[in-house]
Motif scaffolding. Structure first.
Motif, PDB file in Angstrom:
ATOM      1  N   TYR A   1       0.687  -1.029  -0.146  1.00  0.00           N
ATOM      2  CA  TYR A   1       0.202   0.107  -0.146  1.00  0.00           C
ATOM      3  C   TYR A   1       0.959   0.891   0.603  1.00  0.00           C
ATOM      4  O   TYR A   1       0.417   2.140  -0.143  1.00  0.00           O
TER       5      TYR A   1
ATOM      6  N   SER B   1       1.215   2.802  -3.015  1.00  0.00           N
ATOM      7  CA  SER B   1      -0.038   2.881  -4.222  1.00  0.00           C
ATOM      8  C   SER B   1      -0.410   4.708  -5.080  1.00  0.00           C
ATOM      9  O   SER B   1       0.735   5.153  -3.506  1.00  0.00           O
TER      10      SER B   1
ATOM     11  N   GLN C   1      -4.842   4.688  -1.557  1.00  0.00           N
ATOM     12  CA  GLN C   1      -4.183   4.308   0.004  1.00  0.00           C
ATOM     13  C   GLN C   1      -5.216   3.905   0.842  1.00  0.00           C
ATOM     14  O   GLN C   1      -6.549   4.579   0.589  1.00  0.00           O
TER      15      GLN C   1
ATOM     16  N   LEU D   1       2.761   5.413   7.271  1.00  0.00           N
ATOM     17  CA  LEU D   1       3.639   6.552   5.768  1.00  0.00           C
ATOM     18  C   LEU D   1       4.938   6.980   5.832  1.00  0.00           C
ATOM     19  O   LEU D   1       5.283   7.056   6.507  1.00  0.00           O
TER      20      LEU D   1
ATOM     21  N   ALA E   1       4.244   9.389   0.866  1.00  0.00           N
ATOM     22  CA  ALA E   1       2.862   8.966   0.832  1.00  0.00           C
ATOM     23  C   ALA E   1       1.543  10.260   1.801  1.00  0.00           C
ATOM     24  O   ALA E   1       0.184  10.305   1.082  1.00  0.00           O
TER      25      ALA E   1
END
Lengths: 431, 318, 302
Positions: free
Chosen positions: A263, A266, A271, A283, A287
């Motif tokens: 993730y 992504s 997310q 994170l 991101a």
């Protein structure tokens, strides 16, 4: 008419023509690079992130070219291809003058004398400059010697959906330890039967990310991955940290799902925090910034570095620039690095890529001032723990990563997994 | 004359239609045979020189490298270390596991691939309007690069990809195809079946077209049903090409790299770590060209053994 | 002799009988499987026209708001056009060398056998089983030491040889053993009588090959051309390790531009893939008829 001579006469030229084609193509294409005069400076950047490429090729490099009246050839190499491409370029003698790579690669490059010692160049910087860069320069050192100048700093912190915490009656300011976060995650996890429909907490569990998440946990527990060149992750702190990690995903009380899903890389819209599939996730600054930019209406908060024993988070110098030890353009190469790390440019680069700027003074910049998320990351820089800078680190990391996966999947106990990884790592260090 | 006729005899054995396809009368002019042989030698010479130079010499060179310690990053050249690399590689459980995965992968792909390709080949073996379209359509995946198709399938298998979209559409839950150790290898294998279907089909089609229609007619007259005709006419007629297809499939499948690299990078839980993924990491991430070469030679032996056994088994069946 | 006569009808009267017997059932199966096989490509094309923001969670084949942006970005950002040209050049070289040397070798093995030629043939074919991982590094070192190229002297020292050049990309593809196999099989099913007649008229062997057999072998040329072209066009690992400067990139290398780890940009990526697939597809579709018949006649008859 005699046949054989005919064939001899014709077959030989055919073979010659083919050989000549090869040679010609080889010559003509490499001849281009051999023209004397002002050769362009060749630079490889790691990664192929679109905003970074746009910024570097359209804005930063043209500015440098104009200031120094030179030509710069920039290539962006996908991270997955960087090692083979760079190493074969070294073997061939076609490596670029300046190249970007992660700090994890530094020790091996230094051991093979492939990169320039930058100490003398750094000392030409003003004292003010050096102080400003001090925190990020450390990440580019091997045994105290400067080899890499970071392009940016990155880190990983737990981010949360403010609305979800509010609904559950959880005050984010009460979450300071991993145990607090785990308890909150229990509250926030939603299930339908046995399947988790909303994860309470997700950590990075894709390849390589496992070792990064684990680094944050073991550091918070007071341990470390490596002690110098000795394996240290199989300590009691390591086992405790891995037990905590595996319990997030194991059994009826699991708060995480989609083990192994990447993730972290992504797109913002995918997310789990954005889709509502998770209430809290570890994170990267990058991101988090992407989400903040793409979903301005979503209230995303960032927790400070969490602790078991002491607050710690994974972070430090991200990819940076090295100078090829064989370059003939050492001065120009340094000029380029100095340009990239200058106050204005380094902040523009951090902004363009969504990373933390390398200079302390950038805290005053509009980029940082305008972003709550970034300020949260910047504030935690003192608690950042980087990856160890030891030779063969990538190899050690990979065996650790593989064993962490075994533990997370429940195939091996945390204790056994770390012991196995330590054994294999000792073999790599020893041989 | 003896010379040429043995060669012609060899050719005949590879004929699918069996029964000495090439009569030995091919060369009637005894006087010219030596001249022809010399011409033949000159015809094949450039190709032989090239293949010796750029296929066999590298193999020998590689074998030499596998007894050395060599890093492209190092400034010094290869350093002789004897059999250390082979000892290390053969004692490495991860490498042995990767050979196992390689074998599993071949076994997952090969049977469905052969059965589907044969079925389709039999269907497009009849001329009808549009047969060209079907033959070409089924062949298209073969001509698109493995990297590009792997990317399409990466999306197809992804969380929000088409396969899960369709599954949810018909009321079934979605599945993390590439993240579950039980489904990852079959998922990669399914892609490979899709990719290789057309080329296998075309080769088998070629085989089918060499089976004389008279044989089918004769079988029909003897009262053989569809299954019996398939069993006693089609299969024996296809044997040579089937052996060829099986051998080349094994060779290519056991060397798989790109699809695994793009789809799973060898995970989860090393369930898709085929040998070449490990070799790639050893060579290019860890810069150990010597042990990577040793691994490659073990894989080479593994492939050779695997395809020999398969071809032998095939050949023995009536 | 009787055998050659016997085989002809396989593609003649036997087929004509079957034409009547085509069942709608097998047509349906064929149609369904073709669609299944093509579906990923249709998605690829659809994604190429879909704006990046909408590329997820959408399984319809027709993009709601089709856009050309992805193609513009694929061409501009990845520098796709020079890369296409490079790939075309190396592909053309491989096609030429394979059509000359592999076909000549296959012809020699099939029509002009000499002492030990069968053994030699099988030895050459056996090289297909060599894994690329065995030869990659040695080939790399050999390309670097290629004499008189890339600044090298006659002993292959001092420069980079064929590395980072188009000649280097095509080096492993000059003669593909598989093509020799196909050519040999193809020619072993040709009638030898034509050669006999020509020889009696005093024609040399090269002339016999060039004037009589090669013109008849168009399907074979089509097959070998496609095999050789796609082999070079699709290769990734070899150009990755040998090419370091952007101007010598091939198409497959250029496409990795959109493959940033984990965060693949599907739109431009698929647009690039469509562009990269088109040349091969066009070559294939134009040769499709020859191609299938070339394979059918070539691969096993004989």
């Amino acid at each position: 008419m005699d046949v054989v001579p005919v064939i001899r006469r014709t077959a030989a030229p055919v073979a010659l023509v083919a050989a000549a084609t090869l040679v010609l193509v080889g010559c003509s294409s490499s001849a281009g690079g051999d023209d004397g005069g002002s050769e362009p400076l060749t630079v490889w950047f790691p990664g192929t992130s679109e905003p970074e490429i746009d910024l570097v090729t359209n804005t930063l490099v043209p500015q440098f070219e104009e200031e120094h009246d030179v030509e710069v050839d920039v290539t962006f190499v996908d991270w997955a291809d960087l090692a083979p491409k760079l190493n074969s370029a070294f073997a061939a003698g076609t490596a670029p003058d300046v190249f970007g790579h992660g700090p994890a690669a530094a020790a091996d490059l230094v051991a093979n004398e492939r990169v320039l010692d930058l100490t003398d160049y750094v000392s030409t910087l003003s004292e003010e400059d050096r102080d400003d860069l001090a925190a990020s320069l450390i990440g580019g050192q091997v045994d105290g010697t400067q080899y890499l100048i970071p392009l940016s700093v990155s880190g990983q912190l737990v981010a949360y959906r403010a609305d979800m915490l509010e609904d559950a009656g959880i005050d984010p300011s009460s979450l300071r330890t991993w145990d607090d976060v785990r308890a909150a995650a229990d509250e926030l996890t939603e299930k339908e039967g046995d399947t988790i429909t909303r994860a309470g907490l997700l950590l990075g569990t894709a390849a390589i990310q496992r070792s990064i998440s684990f680094n944050a946990l073991i550091s918070a527990a007071g341990g470390q991955l490596m002690d110098g060149t000795e394996v240290a992750f199989d300590s009691p702190e390591g086992v405790a940290a891995l037990e905590f990690f595996t319990e997030l995903y194991a059994g009826d009380s699991a708060v995480g799902n989609n083990l192994g899903n990447d993730y972290l890389n992504s797109a913002a819209a995918q997310q789990p925090l954005v889709t509502g599939d998770a209430a809290m996730t570890l994170l990267t600054s990058q991101a988090a910034m992407q989400i903040a930019a793409a979903e301005p209406d979503l209230e995303i908060g960032v927790l400070p570095a969490l602790s078991f024993m002491q607050p710690a988070a994974f972070g430090g110098a991200g990819a940076g620039l090295f100078i090829n030890a064989d370059t003939e353009a050492t001065e120009l190469s340094w000029d380029f690095i100095e340009f990239m790390s200058s106050p204005e440019i380094s902040t523009a680069y951090a902004e363009g890529t969504g990373n933390i700027p390398i200079r302390a003074s950038a805290a005053e910049s509009e980029y940082v001032q305008s972003s709550r998320v970034l300020q949260a990351f910047l504030a935690e820089m003192p608690n950042f723990v980087p990856n160890p800078n030891v030779p063969s680190w990538t190899q050690i990391r990979d065996v650790l990563d593989a064993q962490l996966e075994q533990a997370l999947a429940g195939v091996a106990t945390p204790d056994a997994a770390l012991k196995a990884a330590a054994d294999q790592a000792a073999g790599i260090i020893g041989g | 004359m003896t010379l040429t006729s043995t060669a012609a005899g060899e050719l005949a054995t590879s004929s699918p239609a069996g029964a000495g396809a090439r009569p030995a009368k091919a060369r009637t002019r005894r006087s010219g045979s030596r001249r022809l042989a010399r011409a033949g030698f000159l015809f094949v010479l450039p190709a032989v020189i090239y293949i010796v130079g750029f296929q066999l010499v590298p193999v020998v060179y590689g074998l030499v490298l596998s007894f050395t310690d060599y890093s492209p990053l190092a400034r010094s050249g290869p350093e002789f270390v004897g059999g250390a690399n082979f000892a290390k590689v053969l004692g490495d459980p991860r490498f042995l596991h990767s050979l196992l995965v390689t074998g599993q992968y071949v076994l997952l792909v090969l049977p469905p691939l052969l059965i589907l390709a044969l079925l389709l080949a039999m269907m497009v073996n009849k001329p009808f309007r549009g047969v060209g379209f079907f033959r070409s359509a089924l062949y298209v995946p073969h001509i698109v690069s493995l990297t590009a198709v792997s990317m399409i399938w990466l999306w197809l298998y992804s969380d929000n990809g088409a396969i899960n979209g369709l599954l949810e559409g018909v009321g079934l839950g979605s599945q993390a195809w590439l993240l579950d150790p039980d489904s990852a290898l079959p998922a990669v294998a399914a892609m490979r079946v899709w990719k290789a279907l057309g080329s296998n089909m075309v080769l088998l089609l070629a085989g089918l077209q060499t089976i004389p229609a008279e044989l089918y007619e004769a079988a029909r007259m003897d009262g053989a049903g569809a299954w019996a005709r398939f069993r006693y006419v089609t299969l024996p007629g296809l044997k040579p090409i089937l052996m060829y297809v099986v051998a080349t499939d094994i060779i290519f499948l056991a060397q798989s790299f790109a699809e695994v690299f793009v789809l799973t990078k060898g995970g989860p839980l090393e369930s898709t770590t085929v040998a070449n993924v490990l070799i790639y990491n050893e060579a290019f991430q860890y810069n150990s060209m010597g042990s990577a070469s040793a691994m490659a030679f073990v894989l080479f032996a593994f492939i050779a053994a695997f395809s020999l056994v398969a071809v032998r088994n095939f050949a023995r069946r009536p | 002799m009787s055998v050659t006569l016997q085989r002809r009808p396989a593609s003649g009267s036997g087929f004509r009988r079957w034409r009547r017997r085509l069942r709608p059932g097998s047509f349906l199966v064929l149609f369904a499987s073709s669609m299944l096989v093509l579906l990923p490509f249709l998605w690829m094309i659809s994604m190429a026209f879909t704006p990046t923001e909408q590329a997820f969670g959408d399984v319809s084949l027709l993009p709601a708001e089709p856009t050309f942006d992805n193609f513009v970005r694929a061409v501009e950002d990845a520098n796709l056009l020079p890369a296409l040209l490079n790939s075309l050049i190396v592909g053309a070289i491989a096609v030429a060398t394979n059509c000359v040397f592999a076909i000549a070798a296959g012809y020699g093995f099939a029509m002009l056998p000499f002492r030990g030629s069968t053994a030699l043939f099988y030895a050459l074919i056996a090289t297909t089983a060599i894994p690329i991982s065995v030869t990659l590094i040695p080939l790399f070192l050999m390309a670097r030491g290629f004499p008189l190229t890339g600044g090298n002297d006659i002993l292959g020292q001092g420069g980079i040889g064929l590395l980072d050049s188009l000649g280097g990309i095509v080096l492993p593809f000059i003669v593909l053993p598989l093509n020799i196999f196909l050519a040999r099989q193809y020619f072993s099913s040709s009638a030898p009588d034509l050669a006999e007649a020509a020889r009696i008229d005093g024609a040399g062997e090269l002339r016999v090959f060039w004037k009589i057999y090669l013109p008849l072998a168009r399907p074979l040329v089509a097959v070998i051309a496609i095999f050789s072209f796609t082999a070079v066009w699709d290769d990734f690992l070899w150009p990755l390790v040998t090419i370091s400067s952007p101007e010598h990139q091939t198409v497959q290398l250029a496409l990795t531009r959109f493959l940033s780890a984990g965060n693949i940009q599907y739109g431009p990526m698929m647009a690039g893939a469509v562009i990269a697939t088109l040349p091969v597809l066009i070559v294939f579709l134009f040769n499709q008829r020859h191609f299938i018949s070339g394979l059918s006649e070539g691969s096993v008859k004989g």
